[in-house]
Design an enzyme around this catalytic site. Sequence first.
Site, short mmCIF file in Angstrom:
data_model
loop_
_atom_site.label_atom_id
_atom_site.label_comp_id
_atom_site.label_asym_id
_atom_site.label_seq_id
_atom_site.Cartn_x
_atom_site.Cartn_y
_atom_site.Cartn_z
N ILE A 36 27.51 40.11 39.67
CA ILE A 36 26.81 40.58 38.29
C ILE A 36 27.14 39.37 37.40
O ILE A 36 26.46 39.17 36.59
CB ILE A 36 27.29 41.81 38.11
CG1 ILE A 36 26.22 42.62 37.04
CG2 ILE A 36 28.56 41.85 37.37
CD1 ILE A 36 26.48 43.83 36.85
N ASN A 97 40.30 37.61 46.52
CA ASN A 97 41.12 37.66 45.42
C ASN A 97 42.13 38.98 45.73
O ASN A 97 41.49 39.97 46.18
CB ASN A 97 40.63 37.86 44.31
CG ASN A 97 40.02 36.63 43.50
OD1 ASN A 97 40.88 35.42 43.92
ND2 ASN A 97 39.11 36.48 43.21
N GLU A 105 40.14 42.32 40.63
CA GLU A 105 39.87 43.52 39.76
C GLU A 105 39.23 44.70 40.34
O GLU A 105 39.44 45.66 39.95
CB GLU A 105 38.55 42.71 38.93
CG GLU A 105 38.89 41.54 37.84
CD GLU A 105 37.88 40.90 37.49
OE1 GLU A 105 36.77 41.29 37.37
OE2 GLU A 105 37.94 39.89 36.82
N VAL A 106 38.56 44.51 41.53
CA VAL A 106 38.05 45.76 42.08
C VAL A 106 38.65 45.89 43.42
O VAL A 106 38.86 45.18 44.41
CB VAL A 106 36.28 45.40 42.58
CG1 VAL A 106 35.91 46.70 43.02
CG2 VAL A 106 35.71 45.05 41.24
N HIS A 110 36.38 42.68 49.14
CA HIS A 110 35.32 41.78 48.85
C HIS A 110 35.63 40.20 49.16
O HIS A 110 36.69 39.87 48.59
CB HIS A 110 34.55 42.12 47.48
CG HIS A 110 35.51 41.87 46.39
ND1 HIS A 110 36.37 42.67 45.99
CD2 HIS A 110 35.66 40.72 45.49
CE1 HIS A 110 37.21 42.42 44.99
NE2 HIS A 110 36.81 41.38 44.69
N HIS A 112 34.17 36.78 48.30
CA HIS A 112 33.15 36.18 47.37
C HIS A 112 32.71 34.97 48.44
O HIS A 112 33.47 34.20 48.87
CB HIS A 112 33.79 35.50 46.23
CG HIS A 112 34.36 36.30 45.35
ND1 HIS A 112 33.92 36.64 44.08
CD2 HIS A 112 35.58 37.30 45.26
CE1 HIS A 112 34.58 37.44 43.42
NE2 HIS A 112 35.67 37.74 44.23
P1 AMP Z 1 37.86 40.30 42.01
O1 AMP Z 1 38.05 41.49 42.28
O2 AMP Z 1 38.35 39.54 40.75
O3 AMP Z 1 37.74 39.45 43.05
O4 AMP Z 1 36.22 39.96 41.18
C1 AMP Z 1 35.34 41.28 41.18
C2 AMP Z 1 33.90 40.72 41.28
O5 AMP Z 1 33.26 41.66 41.21
C3 AMP Z 1 33.59 39.73 39.89
O6 AMP Z 1 33.28 38.57 40.29
C4 AMP Z 1 32.71 40.67 39.00
O7 AMP Z 1 31.76 39.80 38.45
C5 AMP Z 1 31.99 41.38 40.17
N1 AMP Z 1 31.51 42.53 39.93
C6 AMP Z 1 31.92 43.79 39.44
N2 AMP Z 1 31.14 44.59 38.94
C7 AMP Z 1 29.97 44.24 39.85
C8 AMP Z 1 28.74 44.87 40.19
N3 AMP Z 1 28.24 46.05 39.46
N4 AMP Z 1 27.90 44.13 40.72
C9 AMP Z 1 28.00 43.05 41.25
N5 AMP Z 1 29.35 42.42 41.23
C10 AMP Z 1 29.91 42.90 40.28
#
Ligand code: AMP
Length: 128
Positions: A36, A97, A105-106, A110, A112
């Site tokens: 996003i 990450n 963050e999430v 995932h 990238h």
């Molecule tokens: P990280 O957990 O640091 O590897 O990054 C989480 C990634 O998820 C970030 O690059 C955000 O921009 C991305 N992100 C968070 N919410 C959404 C969403 N609803 N749709 C797509 N990407 C997302």
Amino acid sequence: MAYVYDDQNIFAKILRGEIPNDTVYEDDYALAFRDIQPQAPVHVLVIPKGPYVTYDHFANTASEAEIVGYTRAIGKVCAFLGVEPGNGGRGYRTIANTGEAGVQEVPHLHTHILGGRMLGRMLKRFDD
Ligand code: AMP
């Protein structure tokens, strides 16, 4: 300490269809969608469908079918995005990450996939 999966994380909600996403690939094992907040012209996230917090959690506890399925999905997404050097692409970077030091963050695994521009050095040098 064992991992505890938070099923309220945003990617779990995406997998349940509760939040929209820009899907580029989906199969039984993985979903890939555009980030996003893209940090490159190509920026796609590939997530496993199972409840895994980190790459090590996945690698140590997922079934062989899940591991193969997720890995193959990443390969298919790279092909779809046209970034594979072996097929005329300019290349890309995969990043997972992880945890606090990795600035995750999430809390759903995932990967990238970033490309479409020169990405620079992997990390800022430790002594910069
Ligand atoms: P990280 O957990 O640091 O590897 O990054 C989480 C990634 O998820 C970030 O690059 C955000 O921009 C991305 N992100 C968070 N919410 C959404 C969403 N609803 N749709 C797509 N990407 C997302």
